[in-house]
Design an enzyme around this catalytic site. Sequence first.
Site, PDB file in Angstrom:
ATOM      1  N   ASP A  79       0.829  -1.354  -0.012  1.00 53.71           N
ATOM      2  CA  ASP A  79       0.080   0.038   0.057  1.00 53.71           C
ATOM      3  C   ASP A  79       0.883   1.242  -0.022  1.00 53.71           C
ATOM      4  O   ASP A  79       2.040   1.506   0.423  1.00 53.71           O
ATOM      5  CB  ASP A  79      -0.891  -0.104   1.336  1.00 53.71           C
ATOM      6  CG  ASP A  79      -0.116  -0.031   2.522  1.00 53.71           C
ATOM      7  OD1 ASP A  79       0.853  -0.889   2.579  1.00 53.71           O
ATOM      8  OD2 ASP A  79      -0.676   0.702   3.479  1.00 53.71           O
ATOM      9  N   GLU A 145      -0.098  -1.093   5.903  1.00 54.24           N
ATOM     10  CA  GLU A 145       1.119  -0.611   6.930  1.00 54.24           C
ATOM     11  C   GLU A 145       1.070   0.727   6.841  1.00 54.24           C
ATOM     12  O   GLU A 145       1.275   1.439   7.968  1.00 54.24           O
ATOM     13  CB  GLU A 145       2.372  -1.222   6.011  1.00 54.24           C
ATOM     14  CG  GLU A 145       3.924  -0.716   6.861  1.00 54.24           C
ATOM     15  CD  GLU A 145       4.428   0.569   6.714  1.00 54.24           C
ATOM     16  OE1 GLU A 145       5.172   1.055   7.598  1.00 54.24           O
ATOM     17  OE2 GLU A 145       3.796   1.415   6.086  1.00 54.24           O
TER      18      GLU A 145
END
Length: 438
Positions: A79, A145
């Site tokens: 991400d 994350e």
Amino acid sequence: MDFNEINKAAEGYRKDMIKFLRDLVKIPGESAEEGAKMDRAKAEMTNLGFDKIEVDPQGNLLGYMGTGKKLIAFDGHMDTVGIGEMSNWKFNPYDGYETDTEIGGRGTSDQEGGIVSAIYGAKIMKDLGLLTEKYTALVTVTVQEEDCDGLCWQYIIKEDGIRPEFVVSTEPTDGGIYRGQRGRMEIKVEVKGVSCHGSAPERGDNAIYKMADILQDVRALNNNGDTESTVIRGLVRMLDEKYNPEWKEARFLGKGTVTASQIFHSSPSRCAVADGCTVSLDRRMTAGETWESCLEEIRQLPAVKKYGEDVVVSMYDYDRPSYTGLTYPIECYFPTWVIPEEHGVTKALMETHRNLYGEERKGSKETIDMRKARPLLDKWTFSTNGVSIMGRNGIPCIGFGPGAEAQAHAPNEKTWKDDLVRCAAVYAALPTVYCENN
């Protein structure tokens, strides 16, 4: 093991790595929206002949090479953060750009370049016959994350039941080897008041004024020194062996910090005294600090004690669903971690780098002077998935990854092609070096 052969193999995959990273950049994928990017990474693993590929219920992609005894993992999160103010970008962050030496675009340094190098590092292990009965390589392409660092690994360890011998974080390290980071936590301070008409504020109890007093104490906690005469002794005290048994590693990581990051209020109207005020505190923690100690030091601030039961100090929780729809709640606590300089993992990565590239950081013409001025063995300024890997679960973790910390979350983000190649070579060689000595 022939290190020149490993270097040659990594160089041979330069064009493939660049194409893979270019493809990833063109697919938007902020936290909880990484699905299309994960599909692209899974396809790359499949094409490269990974021995086993799984996607867990949270959406983490797990790719295995080999079937040996020790499980050695290489982690990268898929991400990215958003693009922010578009006018700050000189190019479209999802189209990216490319020169002979660089690739630009959102996610190039933070941190899809690390994923690319890890996947190709595992491929090189297979190509050169480095995989033995001693180890299995696991490449984890992880989720969420940026929203909640370490959540993915908490799931991998606790729910998937996977516990590697050690993990290499492929977050950007500017050509260095990073052995730790300060932790962080998100603290909530809530203050109650009593509203009344703004024309007669003395009839009420203004929660904003109470919070103003508390924020002055919070600022003092961050800025003050640690002399005995100081009413609020500053966080710098944790660098002193008198106050902290872990003072040596605290000095390596740097002192903790605290700052107000958000403020909210409740009031019947703009013509009334506020009856509630809440602030979020961003707390960075050095070695020797825990979530309990950080909450307690806020509760012991003079202004907090002054207002007694009208103040509640707590920790935020995170419970956003992943792109698969799974919700895995966790406290917003991301522990400090540091692997010792003399640890076998640290020594193995230093030895691998020395055999491939010497004892100084490597870089492009643009970065080499800055990198060589810094020690090869260093630490991150920001937080990584290591907060769960080692911070919560005690699994040794160390960092080496392509790109630059300063590029993370910044407009005009970029990485360097040579970094991708060097990291892939280091990843390919490291498990063999480690297994020879451990």
